[in-house]
Design an enzyme around this catalytic site. Structure first.
Site, mmCIF file in Angstrom:
data_model
loop_
_atom_site.group_PDB
_atom_site.id
_atom_site.type_symbol
_atom_site.label_atom_id
_atom_site.label_comp_id
_atom_site.label_asym_id
_atom_site.label_seq_id
_atom_site.Cartn_x
_atom_site.Cartn_y
_atom_site.Cartn_z
ATOM 1 N N HIS A 245 6.586 -12.024 8.599
ATOM 2 C CA HIS A 245 7.248 -10.735 8.395
ATOM 3 C C HIS A 245 7.628 -10.101 9.734
ATOM 4 O O HIS A 245 8.741 -9.586 9.902
ATOM 5 C CB HIS A 245 6.313 -9.811 7.601
ATOM 6 C CG HIS A 245 6.914 -8.482 7.288
ATOM 7 N ND1 HIS A 245 6.158 -7.356 7.022
ATOM 8 C CD2 HIS A 245 8.207 -8.066 7.213
ATOM 9 C CE1 HIS A 245 6.946 -6.339 6.795
ATOM 10 N NE2 HIS A 245 8.206 -6.749 6.905
ATOM 11 N N ASP B 33 1.659 0.398 8.287
ATOM 12 C CA ASP B 33 1.703 1.391 7.212
ATOM 13 C C ASP B 33 0.380 2.125 6.998
ATOM 14 O O ASP B 33 0.124 2.660 5.920
ATOM 15 C CB ASP B 33 2.133 0.713 5.906
ATOM 16 C CG ASP B 33 1.142 -0.337 5.447
ATOM 17 O OD1 ASP B 33 0.223 -0.675 6.216
ATOM 18 O OD2 ASP B 33 1.287 -0.842 4.311
ATOM 19 N N ASP B 34 -0.461 2.153 8.033
ATOM 20 C CA ASP B 34 -1.725 2.888 7.946
ATOM 21 C C ASP B 34 -1.985 3.671 9.231
ATOM 22 O O ASP B 34 -3.092 3.693 9.757
ATOM 23 C CB ASP B 34 -2.893 1.938 7.649
ATOM 24 C CG ASP B 34 -2.989 0.787 8.641
ATOM 25 O OD1 ASP B 34 -2.182 0.751 9.601
ATOM 26 O OD2 ASP B 34 -3.870 -0.068 8.466
ATOM 27 N N ARG C 93 0.845 -1.194 0.000
ATOM 28 C CA ARG C 93 0.000 0.000 0.000
ATOM 29 C C ARG C 93 0.887 1.253 0.000
ATOM 30 O O ARG C 93 1.137 1.848 1.048
ATOM 31 C CB ARG C 93 -0.944 -0.014 1.204
ATOM 32 C CG ARG C 93 -1.835 -1.247 1.268
ATOM 33 C CD ARG C 93 -2.834 -1.194 2.402
ATOM 34 N NE ARG C 93 -2.207 -1.221 3.713
ATOM 35 C CZ ARG C 93 -2.879 -1.299 4.870
ATOM 36 N NH1 ARG C 93 -4.203 -1.374 4.856
ATOM 37 N NH2 ARG C 93 -2.246 -1.335 6.022
ATOM 38 N N ASP D 58 -1.031 -11.118 17.155
ATOM 39 C CA ASP D 58 -1.538 -10.217 18.184
ATOM 40 C C ASP D 58 -2.446 -10.951 19.172
ATOM 41 O O ASP D 58 -2.335 -10.753 20.393
ATOM 42 C CB ASP D 58 -2.252 -9.013 17.559
ATOM 43 C CG ASP D 58 -3.217 -9.395 16.456
ATOM 44 O OD1 ASP D 58 -3.247 -10.571 16.042
ATOM 45 O OD2 ASP D 58 -3.960 -8.506 15.985
#
Length: 445
Positions: free
Chosen positions: A189, A211-212, A116, A288
């Protein structure tokens, strides 16, 4: 009589001649058939011999190609080794460029990216807005999973950060049918990136962003204060910038911090010693939720703010926008520059916090009955509402509009089973579990 005997001999001779002639004809036919079969066999043998020679020639050609490919592979392996050495050298020089040798970093900051580029740019711009003045304390990295060229190009267009890339060609084997492969790739990752930053680049702490995300003006000062807490108190597993119930209508005080038994994620910091423990047993997917299991956090807690220091704008991603409209979009991002250096955060240490939190809960006015929400609205000051079990909690949470979710017996944001949030004004609502008052040592338990 003599004539009859002669006739019989003639008949016998004729019969014998016919039999002999028949046998000769059958022998001739059989010899002819065998001759044809022999000719066919010879032809087949010649054809097989010809095909064998052709196959031998093809095998010889393939062997020559194999030898050539092996040599090519050897050269490519050597080239890859040289390129890796070059990339390692460039990465080392890149890290040296973003890390000030005269300044011991508080933590490396890593943005986890994939495909993204537009989101990544917004996140980087938000971080650089506040990181530039403290860059020596917080070297910035972008870790990309995969090879999306637009993401790589975007990350490498910034001189203020270091780009690292995770390339994983190993096929994903999900544990259950129908699972989203992306969650497995994300877990891989994360492990790779944390191993790189802690073990290859030897940082003592890492702050993980996605990345958001956008960050608050005091984001880095908040984490500097959090780093001191992590070093002082080993019962704190991580420091997070996120409050799951951080929507505008449920928060008020940007100075207030809490301990929680529930891992918040979404902008969090951990130490190398914690990673030493987690890395060897890191899960294949859903990292998570894995961190929220009691077997993994082992009674340790997480620091979280009342007002979030990160804002998640990622409506489109692996979770397919789950809960975005209801829970993420209304989040309040702190816009107040809190002087964290001047604040005394000793109340957050293990020895002090239970008493500190118990004093606040004790002063809250108990409210009972099915109309507890209405009563809480009409009461000035803090209120506490007891819930009996998980279904009862979910029913009450639904009335207020906060998160209903539990993981491994723990409600989101809770400490000792107590979930706290603001309601309409500065008043705090405490949803108190059936055993919470006893755990907090409150006398009227």
């Amino acid at each position: 009589m003599r004539k009859i005997g002669c006739d019989r001999r003639c008949l016998f001779l004729i019969a014998a001649a016919v039999a002999f002639f028949y046998i000769q004809m059958r022998l001739f036919a059989t010899q002819s058939e065998y001759s044809d079969r022999l000719a066919a066999a010879l032809e087949s043998e010649n054809r097989c011999t010809s095909q064998s020679r052709l196959l031998i020639d093809q095998i010889s050609i393939h062997q020559t190609k194999i030898v050539s490919l092996e040599e090519q592979n050897r050269r490519q392996t050597e080239e890859c080794r040289q390129l890796k050495a070059l990339l390692d050298d460039l990465e080392r020089k890149g890290v040296q460029r973003v890390v000030d040798k005269s300044q011991v970093p508080v933590a490396a900051v890593v943005i986890m990216a994939c495909n993204r580029a537009d989101y990544l740019e917004r996140t980087i711009e938000s971080i650089l807005k506040y990181q530039s003045s403290v860059a020596s304390k917080y070297p910035l990295f972008v870790s990309q999973d995969g090879s999306d060229p637009s993401v790589r190009s975007k990350a490498m267009s910034y001189d203020q950060l270091m780009y690292i890339q995770h390339l994983d060609s190993e096929p994903v084997q999900t544990e259950r049918p129908g699972e989203i492969i992306a969650y497995y790739k994300i877990a891989r990752h994360y492990k790779w990136a944390m191993d790189q930053l802690f073990y290859k680049h030897n940082f003592s702490r890492v702050i993980i962003l996605e990345d958001d995300m956008e960050i608050a003006p005091d984001f880095f000062y908040y984490f500097e204060a959090g780093a001191a807490l992590l070093d002082k108190d080993k019962s704190i597993m991580a420091v997070s910038s996120w409050n799951d119930n951080g929507q505008k209508q449920f928060v008020h005080d940007p100075h207030e911090l809490y301990r929680s038994d529930f891992f918040p994620g979404l902008g969090w910091m951990l130490t190398k010693s914690i990673w030493d423990e987690l890395s060897p047993k890191w899960p294949k997917a859903y990292w998570d939720d894995w961190l929220r299991l009691k077997d993994n956090h082992k009674g340790r807690q997480f620091i979280r703010p009342e007002v979030c220091r990160t804002y998640n704008f990622g409506e489109h991603g692996s979770s397919l926008g789950q809960f975005f409209q209801q829970y993420l979009q209304p989040i309040k991002l702190n816009n107040v520059k809190v002087d964290w250096k001047a604040k005394d955060l000793s109340y957050l240490t293990k020895d002090n916090y239970t008493k500190h939190f118990a004093d606040i809960v004790r002063k809250a006015k108990p409210v009972h009955g099915t109309d507890a929400v209405l009563k809480a609205y009409n009461i000035e000051g803090d209120v506490r509402i007891q819930y009996r079990d998980q279904p009862d909690f979910e029913w009450i949470a639904r009335q207020f509009g906060i998160f209903e979710e539990w993981k491994d017996g723990i409600p989101r944001t809770s400490f000792k089973g107590v979930v706290v949030f603001r309601y309409q004004t500065t008043r705090r609502i405490f949803l108190v579990g059936p055993d919470s008052l006893r755990q907090l040592g409150i006398e009227d338990a």
